[in-house]
Design a protein around this motif. Structure first.
Motif, PDB file in Angstrom:
ATOM      1  N   UNK A   9       9.074  -0.498   4.305  1.00 31.22           N
ATOM      2  CA  UNK A   9       7.866   0.210   3.992  1.00 31.22           C
ATOM      3  C   UNK A   9       7.560   1.319   4.840  1.00 31.22           C
ATOM      4  N   UNK A  10       7.712   2.552   4.640  1.00 31.20           N
ATOM      5  CA  UNK A  10       7.478   3.654   5.689  1.00 31.20           C
ATOM      6  C   UNK A  10       6.189   3.900   5.633  1.00 31.20           C
ATOM      7  N   UNK A  11       5.174   3.541   6.572  1.00 32.10           N
ATOM      8  CA  UNK A  11       3.898   3.880   6.616  1.00 32.10           C
ATOM      9  C   UNK A  11       3.567   5.244   6.699  1.00 32.10           C
ATOM     10  N   UNK A  12       4.525   6.193   7.025  1.00 32.68           N
ATOM     11  CA  UNK A  12       4.036   7.625   7.030  1.00 32.68           C
ATOM     12  C   UNK A  12       4.418   8.349   5.529  1.00 32.68           C
ATOM     13  N   UNK A  13       4.977   7.632   4.661  1.00 32.10           N
ATOM     14  CA  UNK A  13       4.936   8.320   3.529  1.00 32.10           C
ATOM     15  C   UNK A  13       4.753   7.540   2.276  1.00 32.10           C
ATOM     16  N   UNK A  14       3.601   6.673   2.635  1.00 33.44           N
ATOM     17  CA  UNK A  14       3.165   5.804   1.229  1.00 33.44           C
ATOM     18  C   UNK A  14       2.520   6.864   0.112  1.00 33.44           C
ATOM     19  N   UNK A  15       2.778   6.390  -1.099  1.00 36.60           N
ATOM     20  CA  UNK A  15       2.128   7.117  -2.032  1.00 36.60           C
ATOM     21  C   UNK A  15       0.744   6.992  -1.843  1.00 36.60           C
ATOM     22  N   UNK A  17      -1.378   5.761  -4.055  1.00 32.24           N
ATOM     23  CA  UNK A  17      -1.981   4.325  -4.447  1.00 32.24           C
ATOM     24  C   UNK A  17      -1.634   3.377  -3.459  1.00 32.24           C
ATOM     25  N   UNK A  18      -0.226   3.575  -3.012  1.00 24.48           N
ATOM     26  CA  UNK A  18      -0.019   2.581  -1.830  1.00 24.48           C
ATOM     27  C   UNK A  18      -0.949   2.782  -0.268  1.00 24.48           C
ATOM     28  N   UNK A  19      -1.169   3.981  -0.047  1.00 15.28           N
ATOM     29  CA  UNK A  19      -2.118   4.131   0.892  1.00 15.28           C
ATOM     30  C   UNK A  19      -3.520   3.575   0.714  1.00 15.28           C
ATOM     31  N   UNK A  20      -4.210   3.606  -0.593  1.00 16.31           N
ATOM     32  CA  UNK A  20      -5.429   2.959  -0.767  1.00 16.31           C
ATOM     33  C   UNK A  20      -5.443   1.675  -0.556  1.00 16.31           C
ATOM     34  N   UNK A  21      -4.240   0.907  -1.004  1.00 20.02           N
ATOM     35  CA  UNK A  21      -4.121  -0.320  -1.014  1.00 20.02           C
ATOM     36  C   UNK A  21      -3.884  -0.894   0.578  1.00 20.02           C
ATOM     37  N   UNK A  22      -2.954  -0.029   1.336  1.00 25.66           N
ATOM     38  CA  UNK A  22      -2.768  -0.470   2.603  1.00 25.66           C
ATOM     39  C   UNK A  22      -3.751  -0.394   3.415  1.00 25.66           C
ATOM     40  N   UNK A  42       5.499  -2.414  -2.681  1.00 22.29           N
ATOM     41  CA  UNK A  42       6.744  -1.679  -3.493  1.00 22.29           C
ATOM     42  C   UNK A  42       6.176  -1.535  -4.739  1.00 22.29           C
ATOM     43  N   UNK A  43       5.291  -2.465  -5.379  1.00 25.75           N
ATOM     44  CA  UNK A  43       4.597  -2.365  -6.583  1.00 25.75           C
ATOM     45  C   UNK A  43       2.984  -2.245  -6.272  1.00 25.75           C
ATOM     46  N   UNK A  44       2.464  -1.177  -6.390  1.00 31.20           N
ATOM     47  CA  UNK A  44       1.010  -1.107  -5.769  1.00 31.20           C
ATOM     48  C   UNK A  44       0.182  -1.855  -6.711  1.00 31.20           C
TER      49      UNK A  44
END
Length: 184
Positions: A9-15, A17-22, A42-44
């Motif tokens: 999981x590359x924290x610098x290139x989250x989608x 949707x991934x960023x919101x959940x992260x 991997x499945x937001x």
């Protein structure tokens, strides 16, 4: 050591949707995104729903932390989920479980309990994991102490941490740095 199964999981290139959940996870009571939560991202959509259920199971059930951590340890030991154990054994000790009980569960031995509520949670959790059923005595003890709501929430907690443990084991989630596998 990371396995080929552990998704990166590359924290610098989250989608987005991934960023919101992260951000929701890291800004919540957990304070960080680690272990199976990183896999779920991997499945937001799955991560979003699972982390919300997990926050409820860990922080908002009728069970006080000492008892919910006991149920989590029974689950982690059943699945021999090293990451789960490494994270939750210290929390269980801090919440008031004795070292003697924690160590007995890790070894797969039945602990000797001094507190009835701990014995009741342990019996319910162990039976459900090992026999896929809960007998009347174990169910009635939990329902009498915590009501039907408490029994439902305990089943939810056991199911959620089974999901956690299955994720850890399937994707070879590495132990936190400096930790050794408690089940080898």
């Amino acid at each position: 050591m990371t396995s080929h199964r552990t998704p990166h999981l590359d924290e610098t290139s989250l989608t987005p949707e991934q960023q919101r959940i992260y951000d929701a996870i890291s800004g919540g009571p957990r304070g960080k995104v680690e272990g199976p939560l990183r896999v779920w991202l991997q499945s937001p959509a799955l991560a979003d729903r699972a982390q919300a259920l997990g926050a409820f199971c860990r922080y908002d059930t009728l069970l006080e932390p000492r008892l919910s951590e006991l149920a989590i340890l029974v689950t982690g030991a059943f699945w021999k989920s090293g990451f789960e154990w490494a994270v939750h054994a210290p929390i269980a000790l801090e919440a008031g479980l004795s070292e003697r009980i924690v160590e007995a569960i890790r070894r797969g031995d039945e602990p000797e309990f001094e507190r009835d509520d701990e014995a009741e949670i342990y019996a319910f959790a162990r039976q459900l994991h090992e026999t896929k059923q809960v007998d009347d005595a174990a169910y009635d003890a939990v329902a009498k102490r915590f009501g039907t709501r408490g029994a439902v929430e305990l089943v939810g907690l056991l199911g959620y941490y089974t999901f956690i443990s299955m994720t850890i084991n399937t994707f070879d989630v590495p132990l936190p740095e400096g930790q050794e596998d408690p089940f080898v």
